[in-house]
Each structure stands twice: as structure tokens, then as C-alpha cells.
Motif scaffolding. Structure first.
Motif, PDB file in Angstrom:
ATOM      1  N   ILE A 146      -1.919  -4.593  -1.899  1.00 13.13           N
ATOM      2  CA  ILE A 146      -2.112  -6.269  -1.159  1.00 13.13           C
ATOM      3  C   ILE A 146      -0.025  -6.416  -0.138  1.00 13.13           C
ATOM      4  O   ILE A 146       1.046  -6.067  -0.867  1.00 13.13           O
ATOM      5  N   TRP A 147      -0.603  -5.636   1.112  1.00 11.75           N
ATOM      6  CA  TRP A 147       1.203  -5.552   2.141  1.00 11.75           C
ATOM      7  C   TRP A 147       1.543  -7.285   2.470  1.00 11.75           C
ATOM      8  O   TRP A 147       0.416  -7.543   2.267  1.00 11.75           O
ATOM      9  N   ALA A 148       2.736  -7.132   2.358  1.00 11.27           N
ATOM     10  CA  ALA A 148       3.268  -8.490   3.066  1.00 11.27           C
ATOM     11  C   ALA A 148       2.827  -8.387   4.309  1.00 11.27           C
ATOM     12  O   ALA A 148       3.870  -9.656   5.231  1.00 11.27           O
ATOM     13  N   SER A 196       5.971  -5.221   6.981  1.00 17.20           N
ATOM     14  CA  SER A 196       6.816  -5.121   5.701  1.00 17.20           C
ATOM     15  C   SER A 196       7.226  -3.853   4.827  1.00 17.20           C
ATOM     16  O   SER A 196       7.152  -2.712   5.938  1.00 17.20           O
ATOM     17  N   HIS A 197       6.989  -3.703   4.351  1.00 15.97           N
ATOM     18  CA  HIS A 197       7.526  -2.301   3.394  1.00 15.97           C
ATOM     19  C   HIS A 197       7.332  -2.799   1.936  1.00 15.97           C
ATOM     20  O   HIS A 197       7.219  -3.827   1.287  1.00 15.97           O
ATOM     21  N   THR A 198       7.478  -1.618   1.205  1.00 19.71           N
ATOM     22  CA  THR A 198       7.707  -2.205  -0.443  1.00 19.71           C
ATOM     23  C   THR A 198       8.263  -0.974  -1.380  1.00 19.71           C
ATOM     24  O   THR A 198       9.552  -0.810  -0.455  1.00 19.71           O
ATOM     25  N   ALA A 199       8.682  -1.227  -2.505  1.00 21.27           N
ATOM     26  CA  ALA A 199       9.519  -0.190  -3.317  1.00 21.27           C
ATOM     27  C   ALA A 199       9.216   1.423  -2.975  1.00 21.27           C
ATOM     28  O   ALA A 199       9.777   2.035  -3.928  1.00 21.27           O
ATOM     29  N   GLY A 200       7.905   2.022  -2.885  1.00 19.65           N
ATOM     30  CA  GLY A 200       7.311   2.729  -3.165  1.00 19.65           C
ATOM     31  C   GLY A 200       6.370   2.595  -2.971  1.00 19.65           C
ATOM     32  O   GLY A 200       5.705   4.552  -3.182  1.00 19.65           O
ATOM     33  N   CYS A 201       5.349   1.944  -2.875  1.00 21.69           N
ATOM     34  CA  CYS A 201       3.556   2.101  -2.954  1.00 21.69           C
ATOM     35  C   CYS A 201       3.425   2.196  -1.454  1.00 21.69           C
ATOM     36  O   CYS A 201       3.923   2.044  -1.023  1.00 21.69           O
ATOM     37  N   THR A 202       2.107   2.105  -1.664  1.00 27.42           N
ATOM     38  CA  THR A 202       1.180   1.959  -0.357  1.00 27.42           C
ATOM     39  C   THR A 202       0.715   1.211  -0.552  1.00 27.42           C
ATOM     40  O   THR A 202      -0.437   0.350  -1.100  1.00 27.42           O
ATOM     41  N   ALA A 203       0.550  -0.458   1.347  1.00 26.31           N
ATOM     42  CA  ALA A 203      -0.151  -1.445   0.747  1.00 26.31           C
ATOM     43  C   ALA A 203      -0.377  -1.318   2.482  1.00 26.31           C
ATOM     44  O   ALA A 203      -0.127  -1.063   2.881  1.00 26.31           O
ATOM     45  N   PHE A 204      -2.008  -2.766   2.410  1.00 29.30           N
ATOM     46  CA  PHE A 204      -2.406  -2.754   3.650  1.00 29.30           C
ATOM     47  C   PHE A 204      -2.968  -4.228   3.281  1.00 29.30           C
ATOM     48  O   PHE A 204      -2.962  -4.849   1.937  1.00 29.30           O
ATOM     49  N   ASP A 205      -3.948  -4.292   4.294  1.00 26.37           N
ATOM     50  CA  ASP A 205      -4.902  -5.136   4.456  1.00 26.37           C
ATOM     51  C   ASP A 205      -5.740  -5.781   3.337  1.00 26.37           C
ATOM     52  O   ASP A 205      -6.336  -4.570   2.561  1.00 26.37           O
ATOM     53  N   GLU A 206      -4.996  -7.383   1.976  1.00 23.33           N
ATOM     54  CA  GLU A 206      -5.821  -7.129   1.282  1.00 23.33           C
ATOM     55  C   GLU A 206      -7.714  -7.089   1.773  1.00 23.33           C
ATOM     56  O   GLU A 206      -8.257  -6.255   0.670  1.00 23.33           O
TER      57      GLU A 206
END
Length: 254
Positions: free
Chosen positions: A199-201, A205-215
Motif C-alpha cells: 500500500i502506498w502513502a 510518496s515513495h518507498t525504500a525499494g518496493c512498488t506501492a499503490f492504492d490499497e
């Protein structure tokens, strides 16, 4: 299984899923050729922290790809993306990923295990192997550990030999997620660890190295992924995708 056996059994399932990728990956074109589900992530450049995700599927490994839906926005590592392990022959045109660089891995990787805070009984619609995260679930990013790039139950191992790990149950954005089978064949120390879809913020936002998007979209993806269809993550810059589309037998983004 007894109530007390459940946590160890759950972690054992997760470890088994991770170890399923221990054989050397075939060529990218062979991986794509055997897959019937693709999650395609495209970023504008190596340094971009944003991008899009498009899902594709096909009825058989020899059928044409069909787009499942329009592209959706997502975020990647805080410093963009970089070629992951196994793609050294393509790395001249972009950066290499290493531990702590804040980059999501570029390349093709299996999507093999789902996870979340909820118990398995409430996630029966998820077809991937699913593991409930416990208060003692760690993803080890300590390169000196024998458990590097592995999700383990620190209460169940004989010896905790790591000084650094993600305590996954404490991360709200891991309420649901999917493990990306990156750097696990076997793990190359220092080449990156603990790579997930989560899940993204938010879009800024960004991540530490993952891929994230809407819950809500991530839940749809988790329900859609089917291990029998060998789902894969394809993560590339727009330029690299265009260069490799024919060679890797990738679907058209048009």
C-alpha cells in the motif's frame, strides 16, 4: 494443527514459497512465454519515483495478451529503479541495484506469495499462498545474516543472527501485500532485499525499494493473481521496455 502450531506453520508456508524460487531463472523471454498474468510497471526514467501499473492476462501461454484495465498510478523507490540481480548483461544503460540504495529492482520477477495482517481464514479468496504477519515476523536485510532477504519468525528460529530487519507487523502499509521473488535464487548478499508490492502513502510518496499503490487496487491485484498462471512483475523504464518488448515477448502498451 493446534492453535499453538499455527504461527510456525504460517511462517513455514512463507519460507517454502520464497525457496520455490531457488532455481536459476530462465531467460526473460522464457519466463514471459510461460506466464499468463503480467503486472507491468513503467517509470519515465531511472530516477523517477512515480510510474504506472498495467495488468495483462491471456487464456494460454500461446494466446495474445489482453489488457485487464487502464494504467494506474504508483510509486517506487525514493531514488527510482535500477537493474536487479540476473540482468547484468543489460545494465550498461542503467544503474545496478544494491542494498540500501532506495531503488526498486528493474527486470522480470515472479509474484509468489501474498501477506497481510488478517488471518488466513478471512483471506480464502486469495489464490496465492498467503501468510498472516505476526508481531515476530521479520524481513531480514542484514547482509551478514544467514537469513538475508528472507521473511522469518524470529520467535521460531534457533538463533537470531541479524542486527537489521523490517518488523513487518509494525508497518501499516504492509496490511496487505505481495512478495516479489527478487534476489532469491539464492540471495546475492548486498544486492537488495525485502521487495514487495504494498500500500502506498499517496501519489506524492515513495518507498525504500518496493512498488506501492492504492490499497483498493492492491486488493484487486491480490485476488486476481493465480499461481497456476505464473504471474510475473515486469518493471522497466519506458525506454527499456520499448527496446526489449520484442525480444522479451512483452505485450504492447499502446
Amino acid at each position: 494443527m493446534t492453535r499453538h502450531d499455527a504461527p510456525k506453520h504460517a511462517i513455514a508456508l512463507l519460507l517454502a514459497a520464497l525457496l520455490s524460487c531457488q532455481l536459476q531463472m530462465p531467460a526473460p523471454s522464457a519466463e514471459i512465454g510461460a506466464s499468463q498474468q503480467l503486472v507491468v510497471v513503467i517509470t519515465p526514467s531511472w530516477a523517477s519515483t512515480v510510474g504506472t501499473m498495467t495488468r495483462f492476462e491471456r487464456a494460454t501461454p500461446t494466446s495474445s495478451w489482453t489488457r485487464v484495465e487502464a494504467p494506474i498510478p504508483l510509486v517506487v523507490g525514493r531514488t527510482g529503479i535500477a537493474w536487479g540481480v540476473g540482468f547484468d548483461d543489460l545494465s550498461a544503460g542503467g544503474p545496478h541495484k544494491h542494498e540500501g540504495d532506495g531503488k526498486a529492482p528493474a527486470g522480470i520477477f515472479p509474484l509468489d506469495t501474498a501477506f497481510g495482517f488478517a488471518p488466513r481464514d478471512s483471506m480464502r479468496a486469495v489464490k496465492l499462498p498467503y501468510v498472516q504477519l505476526l508481531p515476530t515476523t521479520d524481513c531480514v536485510d542484514d547482509t551478514a545474516s544467514a537469513h538475508y532477504n528472507t521473511v522469518v519468525d524470529r520467535a521460531a528460529v534457533q538463533r537470531v543472527d541479524w542486527n537489521s530487519a523490517e518488523h513487518m507487523r509494525e508497518v501499516g502499509q504492509y496490511k496487505i501485500g505481495v512478495i516479489v521473488g527478487y534476489n532469491s535464487s539464492p540471495p546475492v548478499k548486498g544486492s537488495g532485499s525485502c521487495i514487495f508490492l504494498h500500500i502506498w502513502a499517496g501519489p506524492d510518496s515513495h518507498t525504500a525499494g518496493c512498488t506501492a499503490f492504492d490499497e483498493a487496487k492492491l486488493r484487486q491485484v491480490m485476488l486476481w493473481l493465480d499461481p497456476e498462471k505464473r504471474p510475473m512483475l515486469v518493471q522497466l523504464t519506458a525506454d527499456e521496455y520499448a527496446k526489449l518488448q520484442v525480444e522479451w515477448r512483452l505485450p504492447s502498451l499502446e
